[in-house]
Design a protein around this motif. Structure first.
Motif, short mmCIF file in Angstrom:
data_model
loop_
_atom_site.label_atom_id
_atom_site.label_comp_id
_atom_site.label_asym_id
_atom_site.label_seq_id
_atom_site.Cartn_x
_atom_site.Cartn_y
_atom_site.Cartn_z
N TRP A 1 0.86 -1.19 0.00
CA TRP A 1 0.00 0.00 0.00
C TRP A 1 0.89 1.23 0.00
N GLY A 2 0.86 1.96 -1.09
CA GLY A 2 1.75 3.11 -1.31
C GLY A 2 2.51 2.87 -2.59
N LEU A 3 2.03 3.48 -3.67
CA LEU A 3 2.56 3.19 -5.00
C LEU A 3 4.01 3.61 -5.14
N VAL A 4 4.83 2.68 -5.63
CA VAL A 4 6.22 2.98 -5.98
C VAL A 4 6.30 2.98 -7.50
N PRO A 5 6.44 4.14 -8.15
CA PRO A 5 6.43 4.20 -9.61
C PRO A 5 7.62 3.47 -10.21
N TYR A 6 7.41 2.92 -11.38
CA TYR A 6 8.45 2.09 -12.00
C TYR A 6 9.72 2.88 -12.29
#
Length: 312
Positions: free
Chosen positions: A75-80
């Motif tokens: 939970w908590g987006l890590v962008p590519y």
């Protein structure tokens, strides 16, 4: 929006709660991916792992986009495109993202959507309530030095509905019903602009006050989600780690004898827990918008394909 969810059903029960019908009308159960990474909890906070519903086509080329997968994600987006190996250096809060930011960006791709399943049932394992399905976006991040890819997600938020506005001015974008869930997940058949029409406030929820024991993510017990009135006269339990911390503060804190400036006492304001009213027909921190904007701008304009780790 608040930073707590609850998802404490066993794996098999959660899969049954997410039953659906495929394109041929057959009743199906979503298939688990990495099921050992699913940890049921009454008190999930950002950076923890939660189950996400997504189309099988994200993970398998040429799969039927109406078929569903349940995959635990951070939970908590890590962008590519995040280049650092240390995730703590991602200083912006990406646990939530605003719907208006997404809809303004033409580069938003429906291939990056999922639904977070957050069941809220505390008396029986499964009593025909359906999961609280929140719309979200996800991404796949590959560590710069190599290793396992990390799937992470962000919950889309909208303006609060009337009944929740006094609690908070934002609420999750809830996918209200099986048809809405199907349209949001089936990016192979439903255009992105059509799916985005589902992102709006809904009044079809019920909610109740819960104890402030939920404020500490160390606490993981039914008291975190039980209605507050059911806890009247009942001694609330806290985790062993929380008890140790309280004991340490009481006996070893070097500042415990120092006079402190009087501070306004923090009231024991209850938090809130919510759930759908309808039965299933089948048994920000500042700057987060900028990060998501950058992530969305770098989306590739291409036909839907299976989700693959992005190359650096």
């Amino acid at each position: 929006m608040c930073g707590r969810t609850s998802c404490h059903l066993p794996r098999e029960v959660l899969a049954r709660a997410c039953a659906y019908r495929d394109r041929q009308g057959h009743q199906r159960l979503p298939e688990w991916r990495d099921p050992d990474r699913y940890c049921p909890s009454y008190n999930k906070s950002p950076r923890s792992s939660s189950p996400v519903l997504l189309s099988r086509l994200h993970l398998e080329k040429d799969a039927d986009s109406s078929e569903r997968i349940i995959a635990p994600m951070r939970w908590g987006l890590v962008p590519y495109w995040f280049k650092e190996a240390d995730l703590s250096k991602l200083q912006i809060n990406t646990s939530n993202c605003r719907s208006d930011t997404i809809m303004e960006k033409r580069s938003f791709k429906s291939e990056q959507v999922g639904a977070v399943a957050s069941p809220e049932d505390w008396e029986k394992v499964w009593d025909n309530w359906r999961p609280l399905t929140m719309a979200g976006i996800f991404d796949c991040w590959e560590p710069p030095a190599g290793g396992d890819c990390l799937y992470s997600y962000s919950i889309i938020t909208v303006d609060s509905c009337k009944v929740l506005n006094d609690i908070h001015n934002r609420m999750p974008a809830i996918l209200d019903g099986e048809e809405a869930v199907s349209k949001w997940l089936d990016f192979g058949e439903v255009p992105a602009q059509e799916a985005l029409k589902l992102i709006r406030p809904t009044e079809n929820i019920a909610f109740h006050r819960v104890s402030s024991v939920v404020n500490s993510s160390w606490n993981n017990a039914p008291e975190c989600v039980l209605p507050l009135h059911l806890l009247a006269g009942k001694e609330l339990t806290v985790s062993a780690s929380s008890q140790k911390m309280l004991q340490w503060l009481a006996t070893k804190s070097p500042k415990k004898e120092e006079p402190r400036t009087p501070q306004k006492a923090e009231p024991d304001v209850p938090q809130w827990s919510s759930q759908f009213l309808q039965k299933s027909p089948v048994t920000p921190k500042r700057g987060s918008a900028g990060l998501l904007e950058r992530w969305l701008k770098q989306g590739q304009e291409e036909e839907p394909v299976a989700k693959r780790p992005h190359t650096q």
